[in-house]
Design a protein around this motif. Structure first.
Motif, mmCIF file in Angstrom:
data_model
loop_
_atom_site.group_PDB
_atom_site.id
_atom_site.type_symbol
_atom_site.label_atom_id
_atom_site.label_comp_id
_atom_site.label_asym_id
_atom_site.label_seq_id
_atom_site.Cartn_x
_atom_site.Cartn_y
_atom_site.Cartn_z
ATOM 1 N N THR A 13 83.696 27.610 -8.432
ATOM 2 C CA THR A 13 84.807 27.253 -7.542
ATOM 3 C C THR A 13 85.744 26.251 -8.206
ATOM 4 O OG1 THR A 13 83.459 27.699 -5.585
ATOM 5 C CG2 THR A 13 85.394 26.281 -5.272
ATOM 6 N N MET A 14 85.175 25.240 -8.854
ATOM 7 C CA MET A 14 86.005 24.231 -9.513
ATOM 8 C C MET A 14 86.760 24.797 -10.710
ATOM 9 S SD MET A 14 86.068 21.308 -7.953
ATOM 10 C CE MET A 14 86.545 20.122 -9.205
ATOM 11 N N THR A 15 86.153 25.722 -11.438
ATOM 12 C CA THR A 15 86.891 26.326 -12.556
ATOM 13 C C THR A 15 88.064 27.153 -12.042
ATOM 14 O OG1 THR A 15 85.370 28.205 -12.725
ATOM 15 C CG2 THR A 15 84.925 26.318 -14.150
ATOM 16 N N ALA A 16 87.877 27.824 -10.917
ATOM 17 C CA ALA A 16 88.985 28.580 -10.312
ATOM 18 C C ALA A 16 90.084 27.625 -9.861
ATOM 19 C CB ALA A 16 88.486 29.417 -9.138
ATOM 20 N N ALA A 17 89.698 26.509 -9.247
ATOM 21 C CA ALA A 17 90.695 25.519 -8.815
ATOM 22 C C ALA A 17 91.429 24.935 -10.020
ATOM 23 C CB ALA A 17 90.020 24.414 -8.002
#
Length: 136
Positions: A13-17
């Protein structure tokens, strides 16, 4: 050591953000679509990541999510700890969960903090920028 599914999903999720860093804000639903994770899971993670100060959430028109600080300043350790709590390889490192019956006679216990610090250091050495495919 194996990361829990939630910690793994938090990293995803954080890499997508991070890929939206510098652009428009992104919604939890959009992150779910981009990652293929279930929307309720992403929403739960967004709440934890926001509470940990890794994401910033804004309501209203133009609202959404964005990184709370630059991707280079967020580490894998930060993300894992946001979901799992402090990194502790054994229960004797975590004072709140220490219930080992060998505590009084364990000759290894004094050495676990060194191992734990090394593990945390390794995770802290990997930035979100590296994880998201940005500059090394």
């Amino acid at each position: 050591m194996r990361l829990s599914s939630m910690a793994d999903y938090a990293v995803v999720t954080m890499t997508a953000a991070a890929r939206h860093c510098g652009g428009a804000r992104v919604s939890a639903a959009q992150l779910a679509d981009e990652t293929g994770l279930p929307a309720p899971t992403v929403q739960k993670l967004v709440s934890r990541l926001t509470a940990a100060g890794l994401l910033r959430s804004s309501r209203g028109a133009g609202g959404g999510l964005k990184l709370a600080r630059p991707a280079a300043a967020i580490t894998l350790a930060d993300i894992v700890e946001a979901v799992e709590g402090p990194i502790a390889l054994t229960t004797c490192i975590d004072q709140e969960r220490d219930s080992c019956s060998l505590d009084a006679c364990c000759s290894v216990k004094p050495h676990w903090p060194v191992v734990n610090a090394a593990m945390r250091g390794a995770l802290a050495g990997v930035s979100l920028t590296q994880l998201s495919g940005g500059a090394q």
